[in-house]
Design an enzyme around this catalytic site. Structure first.
Site, PDB file in Angstrom:
ATOM      1  N   LYS A  77     -42.692  31.920 -43.933  1.00  0.00           N
ATOM      2  CA  LYS A  77     -42.163  32.955 -44.810  1.00  0.00           C
ATOM      3  C   LYS A  77     -43.316  33.835 -45.318  1.00  0.00           C
ATOM      4  CE  LYS A  77     -39.071  33.272 -48.648  1.00  0.00           C
ATOM      5  NZ  LYS A  77     -38.647  32.701 -49.873  1.00  0.00           N
ATOM      6  N   ALA A  78     -43.097  35.148 -45.298  1.00  0.00           N
ATOM      7  CA  ALA A  78     -44.155  36.060 -45.750  1.00  0.00           C
ATOM      8  C   ALA A  78     -44.427  35.854 -47.238  1.00  0.00           C
ATOM      9  CB  ALA A  78     -43.732  37.494 -45.478  1.00  0.00           C
ATOM     10  N   SER A 130     -41.232  41.437 -33.259  1.00  0.00           N
ATOM     11  CA  SER A 130     -39.881  41.941 -33.496  1.00  0.00           C
ATOM     12  C   SER A 130     -38.919  41.561 -32.382  1.00  0.00           C
ATOM     13  CB  SER A 130     -39.908  43.458 -33.629  1.00  0.00           C
ATOM     14  OG  SER A 130     -38.594  43.914 -33.837  1.00  0.00           O
ATOM     15  N   LYS A 185     -45.336  47.322 -37.764  1.00  0.00           N
ATOM     16  CA  LYS A 185     -44.103  46.514 -37.805  1.00  0.00           C
ATOM     17  C   LYS A 185     -43.214  46.965 -38.969  1.00  0.00           C
ATOM     18  CE  LYS A 185     -41.248  43.045 -36.928  1.00  0.00           C
ATOM     19  NZ  LYS A 185     -40.456  42.629 -37.986  1.00  0.00           N
ATOM     20  N   HIS A 188     -41.524  50.020 -37.926  1.00  0.00           N
ATOM     21  CA  HIS A 188     -40.440  49.660 -37.007  1.00  0.00           C
ATOM     22  C   HIS A 188     -39.192  49.242 -37.785  1.00  0.00           C
ATOM     23  CE1 HIS A 188     -37.977  46.510 -35.248  1.00  0.00           C
ATOM     24  NE2 HIS A 188     -38.098  47.150 -34.101  1.00  0.00           N
ATOM     25  N   ASN A 189     -39.382  48.336 -38.745  1.00  0.00           N
ATOM     26  CA  ASN A 189     -38.223  47.839 -39.497  1.00  0.00           C
ATOM     27  C   ASN A 189     -37.568  48.947 -40.307  1.00  0.00           C
ATOM     28  OD1 ASN A 189     -39.216  45.428 -38.525  1.00  0.00           O
ATOM     29  ND2 ASN A 189     -38.731  44.306 -40.377  1.00  0.00           N
ATOM     30  N   GLU A 192     -35.561  51.034 -38.142  1.00  0.00           N
ATOM     31  CA  GLU A 192     -34.334  50.262 -37.866  1.00  0.00           C
ATOM     32  C   GLU A 192     -33.302  50.494 -38.990  1.00  0.00           C
ATOM     33  OE1 GLU A 192     -35.153  46.041 -37.095  1.00  0.00           O
ATOM     34  OE2 GLU A 192     -33.415  45.590 -38.345  1.00  0.00           O
TER      35      GLU A 192
HETATM   36  P1  NBP Z   1     -38.481  31.779 -42.602  1.00  0.00           P
HETATM   37  O1  NBP Z   1     -38.935  33.119 -43.042  1.00  0.00           O
HETATM   38  O2  NBP Z   1     -37.139  31.310 -43.005  1.00  0.00           O
HETATM   39  O3  NBP Z   1     -39.579  30.695 -43.090  1.00  0.00           O
HETATM   40  C1  NBP Z   1     -39.391  29.328 -42.848  1.00  0.00           C
HETATM   41  C2  NBP Z   1     -40.709  28.650 -42.535  1.00  0.00           C
HETATM   42  O4  NBP Z   1     -41.664  28.920 -43.571  1.00  0.00           O
HETATM   43  C3  NBP Z   1     -40.530  27.150 -42.471  1.00  0.00           C
HETATM   44  O5  NBP Z   1     -41.352  26.658 -41.454  1.00  0.00           O
HETATM   45  C4  NBP Z   1     -41.001  26.717 -43.847  1.00  0.00           C
HETATM   46  O6  NBP Z   1     -41.453  25.402 -43.893  1.00  0.00           O
HETATM   47  C5  NBP Z   1     -42.148  27.660 -44.043  1.00  0.00           C
HETATM   48  N1  NBP Z   1     -42.581  27.756 -45.442  1.00  0.00           N
HETATM   49  C6  NBP Z   1     -41.956  28.189 -46.534  1.00  0.00           C
HETATM   50 BR1  NBP Z   1     -40.222  28.801 -46.578  1.00  0.00          BR
HETATM   51  N2  NBP Z   1     -42.689  28.147 -47.633  1.00  0.00           N
HETATM   52  C7  NBP Z   1     -43.851  27.625 -47.234  1.00  0.00           C
HETATM   53  C8  NBP Z   1     -45.047  27.314 -47.914  1.00  0.00           C
HETATM   54  N3  NBP Z   1     -45.200  27.573 -49.221  1.00  0.00           N
HETATM   55  N4  NBP Z   1     -46.062  26.805 -47.192  1.00  0.00           N
HETATM   56  C9  NBP Z   1     -45.920  26.566 -45.883  1.00  0.00           C
HETATM   57  N5  NBP Z   1     -44.809  26.839 -45.175  1.00  0.00           N
HETATM   58  C10 NBP Z   1     -43.786  27.370 -45.844  1.00  0.00           C
HETATM   59  O7  NBP Z   1     -38.617  31.622 -41.007  1.00  0.00           O
HETATM   60  P2  NBP Z   1     -38.291  32.651 -39.832  1.00  0.00           P
HETATM   61  O8  NBP Z   1     -36.963  33.336 -40.047  1.00  0.00           O
HETATM   62  O9  NBP Z   1     -38.532  31.893 -38.581  1.00  0.00           O
HETATM   63  O10 NBP Z   1     -39.428  33.767 -39.991  1.00  0.00           O
HETATM   64  C11 NBP Z   1     -40.806  33.482 -39.913  1.00  0.00           C
HETATM   65  C12 NBP Z   1     -41.567  34.773 -40.191  1.00  0.00           C
HETATM   66  O11 NBP Z   1     -41.214  35.733 -39.185  1.00  0.00           O
HETATM   67  C13 NBP Z   1     -41.219  35.415 -41.526  1.00  0.00           C
HETATM   68  O12 NBP Z   1     -42.332  36.087 -42.044  1.00  0.00           O
HETATM   69  C14 NBP Z   1     -40.162  36.433 -41.164  1.00  0.00           C
HETATM   70  O13 NBP Z   1     -40.099  37.506 -42.080  1.00  0.00           O
HETATM   71  C15 NBP Z   1     -40.655  36.902 -39.791  1.00  0.00           C
HETATM   72  N6  NBP Z   1     -39.606  37.417 -38.904  1.00  0.00           N
HETATM   73  C16 NBP Z   1     -38.357  36.871 -38.900  1.00  0.00           C
HETATM   74  C17 NBP Z   1     -37.404  37.379 -38.023  1.00  0.00           C
HETATM   75  C18 NBP Z   1     -36.017  36.776 -37.981  1.00  0.00           C
HETATM   76  O14 NBP Z   1     -35.152  37.372 -37.307  1.00  0.00           O
HETATM   77  N7  NBP Z   1     -35.766  35.656 -38.621  1.00  0.00           N
HETATM   78  C19 NBP Z   1     -37.730  38.439 -37.170  1.00  0.00           C
HETATM   79  C20 NBP Z   1     -39.030  38.949 -37.175  1.00  0.00           C
HETATM   80  C21 NBP Z   1     -39.971  38.432 -38.060  1.00  0.00           C
HETATM   81  P3  NBP Z   1     -40.460  24.230 -44.345  1.00  0.00           P
HETATM   82  O15 NBP Z   1     -39.684  23.873 -43.129  1.00  0.00           O
HETATM   83  O16 NBP Z   1     -41.388  23.146 -44.787  1.00  0.00           O
HETATM   84  O17 NBP Z   1     -39.587  24.748 -45.454  1.00  0.00           O
END
Ligand code: NBP
Length: 484
Positions: A77-78, A130, A185, A188-189, A192
């Protein structure tokens, strides 16, 4: 001897898991780790079963399983999670190792992290990824920026897993230093947001103003997808409008009309204000989501104001074609504004952005992928110094051809009381941009009248400022000049 990993990925949510499987498909050995360690074994026993993915149960173990120099990609998570993971990694790394942040981090955080890690002898790459779940699995658009010296370390992996254009070019290339990849990026968003909003406005006018059914609009979007509008978002709109719920009725009409947001459109709009670039269509798209979220207030107001409450009476086929052209012209304005902002950001943050390359990165794999981006790429390849996309011959001709339809569409929407904030803002920008004399003369006069802010004259050099005692009561002292 134990097999060593080419790269590690931390974060086993939807993006991390799918990127790992994509890397595995391309012959790379990936070490997988997650803060909640039980998810490592869940992944290995399910989605990653039968692959060469190696699970790690601690950061120490993960680092030990990697070839050097180590490449560690964060897909968490960002925000704070990225800083937290970096701090946990640091004691285990050696100079020359590289951390890659593949999440949606804000670009100023990436600038800060790149400096922090480079000062310690490590490399840092902030990379936009993306395409959502499907893109991560089968080929995303990838926008890396940061420590240029680390690009050769990850270039092969990233290029292999990225989307490819119809002519086979990789939708992955180096964008620029520190936060450039994450800025692109964010752009891009934000684009979008604009693309989605203008499609929604076209749907709204056809539905509310013309009284067309989802099935009729499904056919219309199918036709539009064979024109210059050919794109992923038009394609999914076609499919959504044709999709039936279990009772055979269109599912789209049963979905609540309130939209959420994760912030990238807002970030870009705020940044555009900081840079002084009018990205009005995207900002209107963000506000349109905010207005949609005020559901209760809107329900209340709908009982107070009836509006024109009438249907279009005229040639439906002709106005549908007008709407298509208005959508195309608005889309051109949105990209024009987006690239204006990229140009200004390059100056402000000292990045050497290649605009043709950026269009190429978005050509496949990502949500805004479209045939249209090929024309943007061509425009910048033909003329890298192009000051504004609207002035490219291809786009100039389309906008000129669409102009009358664009105005008719908006006149129809206004008459029928259908809100089209992004179409309207696009046309207002176009009319403003092509206007050689805006009313800012009156604005300068007013500021001088009430605040002695001074003004410039058309018959004097621009570096000369004037102040007038407009009322005869004020003094002749002027305020300091400033610009915002
Ligand atoms: P999420 O944005 O839902 O993040 C979940 C992950 O972050 C899990 O592995 C979680 O670990 C970890 N996490 C969290 Br929440 N807090 C944490 C912390 N304090 N320390 C370490 N790890 C932590 O996952 P995602 O949807 O796969 O997206 C990942 C990244 O890619 C994000 O930045 C997102 O904005 C970006 N992104 C997402 C998409 C999409 O369509 N989803 C598209 C493009 C980019 P845990 O399992 O231990 O809770």
């Amino acid at each position: 001897m134990e097999k060593k990993g080419d790269i590690a990925v931390i974060g086993l949510a939807v993006m991390g898991q799918n990127l790992i499987l994509n890397m595995n498909d391309h012959g790379y050995t990936v070490v997988a780790f997650n803060r909640t360690v039980s998810k490592v074994d869940d992944f290995l026993n399910n989605a990653a079963k039968g692959t060469s993915v190696i699970g790690a149960h601690s950061i120490d173990e993960m680092v030990g399983l990697l070839k050097t120099p180590r490449k560690i990609m964060l897909m968490v998570k960002a925000g704070e999670a990225v800083d937290a993971e970096i701090e946990k990694l640091l004691p285990h790394l050696s100079p020359g190792d590289c951390i890659i942040d593949g999440g949606n981090s804000y670009f100023t955080d990436t600038i800060r992290r790149a400096k922090y890690l480079e000062d310690k002898g490590f490399f840092f790459i902030g990379s936009g990824v993306s395409g959502g779940e499907e893109g991560a699995r089968n080929g995303p658009s990838i926008m890396p920026g940061g420590s240029i010296k680390a690009w050769p370390l990850i270039k092969d992996i990233f290029t292999a897993i990225s989307a490819k254009t119809p002519s086979g070019e990789a939708c992955c290339d180096w964008v620029g230093s520190d936060g450039a990849g994450h800025y692109v990026k964010m752009a891009h968003n934000a684009i979008e947001y604009g693309d989605i909003q203008i499609i929604c406005e076209a749907y709204h006018l056809m539905k509310q103003g013309l009284g067309l059914s989802p099935d009729q609009m499904h056919e219309i979007f199918a036709e539009w997808n064979k024109t210059e509008l050919d794109s992923y978002l038009i394609e999914i709109t076609r499919d959504i409008l044709g999709f039936k719920d279990e009772d055979g009725l269109p599912l789209v009409e049963k979905i609540l009309d309130t939209a959420g947001q994760k912030g990238t459109g807002k970030w870009f709009s705020i940044n555009s204000l900081d840079l002084g670039i009018p990205v009005t269509l995207i900002a209107e798209s963000v506000y349109a989501r905010s207005l949609s979220a005020l559901k209760e207030e809107r329900m209340n107001a709908s009982g107070v104001f009836n509006g024109p409450a009438k249907l279009f009476k005229g040639d439906v086929k002709a106005i549908v074609e007008d709407i298509r052209k208005a959508l195309l012209a608005s889309k051109i304005i949105s990209y024009t504004q987006g690239f204006m902002c990229l140009r200004e950001a390059a100056k402000e943050y000292d990045w050497n952005l290649d605009f043709g390359n950026i269009a190429l990165l978005w050509r496949g794999g990502c949500i805004i992928r479209s045939a249209f981006l090929e024309n943007i790429k061509n425009a910048y390849r033909k003329n890298p110094g192009l000051t504004n996309l609207l002035l490219d011959d291809y786009f100039k001709k389309i906008v000129t051809d669409c102009e009358a339809s664009w105005r008719r569409t908006l006149m129809t929407a206004i008459e029928l009381g259908v809100p089209m904030p992004s179409f309207s803002s696009a046309l207002a920008f176009f009319d403003g941009y092509r206007c050689d004399r805006l009313p800012a003369n009156l604005l300068q006069a007013m500021r001088d009248y009430f605040g002695a802010h001074t003004y410039q004259r058309i018959d004097a050099p621009l570096n000369k400022v004037f102040h007038t005692n407009w009322t005869g009561r004020g003094g002749n002292v002027s305020s300091g000049t400033y610009s915002v």
